[in-house]
Design an enzyme around this catalytic site. Structure first.
Site, PDB file in Angstrom:
ATOM      1  N   HIS A  40       0.551 -13.557  11.470  1.00 32.90           N
ATOM      2  CA  HIS A  40      -0.504 -12.738  10.883  1.00 32.90           C
ATOM      3  C   HIS A  40       0.139 -11.490  10.286  1.00 32.90           C
ATOM      4  O   HIS A  40       1.321 -11.224  10.528  1.00 32.90           O
ATOM      5  CB  HIS A  40      -1.528 -12.324  11.950  1.00 32.90           C
ATOM      6  CG  HIS A  40      -0.933 -11.400  12.962  1.00 32.90           C
ATOM      7  ND1 HIS A  40      -0.216 -11.860  14.058  1.00 32.90           N
ATOM      8  CD2 HIS A  40      -0.896 -10.042  13.042  1.00 32.90           C
ATOM      9  CE1 HIS A  40       0.224 -10.826  14.759  1.00 32.90           C
ATOM     10  NE2 HIS A  40      -0.173  -9.700  14.161  1.00 32.90           N
ATOM     11  N   HIS A 126       4.061  -6.419   7.467  1.00 33.62           N
ATOM     12  CA  HIS A 126       5.060  -7.437   7.758  1.00 33.62           C
ATOM     13  C   HIS A 126       4.452  -8.507   8.661  1.00 33.62           C
ATOM     14  O   HIS A 126       3.396  -8.317   9.247  1.00 33.62           O
ATOM     15  CB  HIS A 126       6.287  -6.811   8.433  1.00 33.62           C
ATOM     16  CG  HIS A 126       5.979  -6.240   9.783  1.00 33.62           C
ATOM     17  ND1 HIS A 126       5.413  -4.986   9.947  1.00 33.62           N
ATOM     18  CD2 HIS A 126       6.120  -6.758  11.030  1.00 33.62           C
ATOM     19  CE1 HIS A 126       5.243  -4.762  11.236  1.00 33.62           C
ATOM     20  NE2 HIS A 126       5.657  -5.821  11.914  1.00 33.62           N
TER      21      HIS A 126
END
Length: 182
Positions: A40, A126
């Site tokens: 995610h 990220h």
């Protein structure tokens, strides 16, 4: 131990498979690898929370996300956090589109208005893939492949279950506006 919660961009299943395949090819000696179902991009880490407060955040987000259009995002590079020779975190970076920062800002504002104390460090989008370098040999950076664009079209509230794998359970999600003006 109480669960923690966070809001994140949902990664499409085909990209999860591609990331997992890429990580296997590099044979990097990290102690722990992120389960592909747990991939995610975090928008806001909430931590411990009461159900009523989470429901309030989700309701406000749902209303706001109706106005946000889905957008393309590209995974672009590998990076690390921690000591360069023995990184603590291995991650995949993004092309950082303006829409991503707008979505994150909306999410943080809603969480803050609901009374949550969030991390005040600058946002560094990220996707974490591994943790804890596990050998004495120094880490050598590796090149990321050319990823295809993904469409960011879903935001979810996840609950952390530290003793399970995958360790994140989707508790709520909302789709972004998919309409396009061509």
């Amino acid at each position: 131990m109480k669960p923690h919660y966070f809001l994140a961009i949902v990664i499409p299943d085909d990209m999860k498979k591609a990331i997992f395949h890429e990580m296997k090819q590099h044979h990097l000696p990290f102690k722990k690898f992120t389960h592909p179902e747990d991939y995610h991009i975090t928008l806001a880490f909430i931590g411990d929370a009461e159900e009523r407060s989470l429901e309030e955040v989700c309701a406000r987000l749902e209303e706001s996300l109706k106005m946000i259009r889905s957008f393309p995002l590209r995974l672009t590079s590998f990076g690390t956090f921690g000591l360069p020779a023995s990184p603590r975190i291995f991650w995949i970076g993004t092309d950082e589109p303006e829409e991503l920062y707008h979505l994150q800002s909306i999410t943080v504002n809603i969480c803050t208005k609901a009374g949550f104390k969030l991390d005040e460090r600058p946002y560094r989008p990220h996707l974490t893939t591994a943790r804890k370098w596990n050998v004495d040999q120094a880490y050598t950076p590796v090149a990321a492949p050319k990823w295809k664009d993904i469409t960011v079209n879903e935001v979810a509230l996840y609950e952390t279950n530290r003793l399970e794998e995958p360790k994140y359970t989707k508790k709520w999600s909302c789709l972004l506006n998919e309409t396009r003006e061509d």
